[in-house]
Scaffold this active site. Sequence first.
Site, PDB file in Angstrom:
ATOM      1  N   SER A 233       0.162  -1.162  10.789  1.00 49.56           N
ATOM      2  CA  SER A 233       1.494  -1.701  11.047  1.00 49.56           C
ATOM      3  C   SER A 233       2.518  -0.943  10.212  1.00 49.56           C
ATOM      4  CB  SER A 233       1.510  -3.203  10.743  1.00 49.56           C
ATOM      5  OG  SER A 233       2.677  -3.797  11.252  1.00 49.56           O
ATOM      6  N   ASN A 234       3.697  -1.485  10.031  1.00 52.76           N
ATOM      7  CA  ASN A 234       4.722  -0.815   9.223  1.00 52.76           C
ATOM      8  C   ASN A 234       5.560  -1.865   8.494  1.00 52.76           C
ATOM      9  OD1 ASN A 234       7.073  -1.583  10.982  1.00 52.76           O
ATOM     10  ND2 ASN A 234       5.839  -0.448  12.465  1.00 52.76           N
ATOM     11  N   ARG A 235       6.547  -1.396   7.728  1.00 53.28           N
ATOM     12  CA  ARG A 235       7.275  -2.299   6.833  1.00 53.28           C
ATOM     13  C   ARG A 235       8.416  -3.072   7.494  1.00 53.28           C
ATOM     14  NH1 ARG A 235       9.324   1.535   2.526  1.00 53.28           N
ATOM     15  NH2 ARG A 235      10.785  -0.190   2.327  1.00 53.28           N
TER      16      ARG A 235
ATOM     17  N   ALA B 140      10.165  -1.901  15.446  1.00 53.46           N
ATOM     18  CA  ALA B 140       9.511  -0.701  14.916  1.00 53.46           C
ATOM     19  C   ALA B 140       8.107  -0.650  15.526  1.00 53.46           C
ATOM     20  CB  ALA B 140       9.445  -0.770  13.400  1.00 53.46           C
TER      21      ALA B 140
END
Length: 217
Positions: free
Chosen positions: A21-23, A88
Amino acid sequence: MRFLVTAGPTREPIDPVRYISNRSSGKMGYAIAHAALAAGHEVVLISGPVHIDPPHAAKLICVSTSDEMFYAVDQHVCECDVFVMCAAVADYKPAKVSATKIKKRAANFSLELVRTRDILASLSTQDRKFLVVGFAAETNDVEKNASRKLQDKNLDIVVANDVSAVDAGMEADENEVTILFRDGEKKRILRASKKIVARELVKILTNAREKCLTKKT
Ligand code: CTP
């Protein structure tokens, strides 16, 4: 007007307990949803996993993977006037998802990743009746990279977002953005809370959508 907004990250599973995943916190997308509702618009919010309360007046669709987000967008995009792709989305996902937890071994381990579908780039450009707004999260050459995304993904507008600062952009409560239009026009929203940036952005997008409608009639 009817706004379709995506927000937050996607999660691409590796096995039953792990994912890529991402932030992304979802704060900017949720702020846009709130601002659009406050301006009297209808909002459908497609959200990846986040830790914020959704606006009550929005129709909320919760998704997890990029494929789920793709299908949710595909189902709703034709009914909107303004599509804001703020999520995102992961660019890669594991080639295979293990059905059981991958066990630790003595040797190093590598994971084969394949490209996810680009949701914006996959939208049809024929007879498009809605305004398409992308976000460009950049750490360098911000406007140049954002402008390339505007062309490559056939966007009407791209919101260039410098995510290199710690106190603005990703995860932060503040943001500052540059908005690039297809005709080369450029507008800046100076550093402010995401709530204020979202309010300004919704005004700009509403005007842009109205302008396209006037042009077509
Ligand atoms: N996006 C998308 N589908 C993907 C990846 C991104 O629709 N699989 C959208 C994002 O929601 C955003 C825009 O494309 O509106 C640009 O996303 P960004 O992450 O800035 O760029 P990428 O296209 O992923 O390219 P790169 O990571 O190389 O900067």
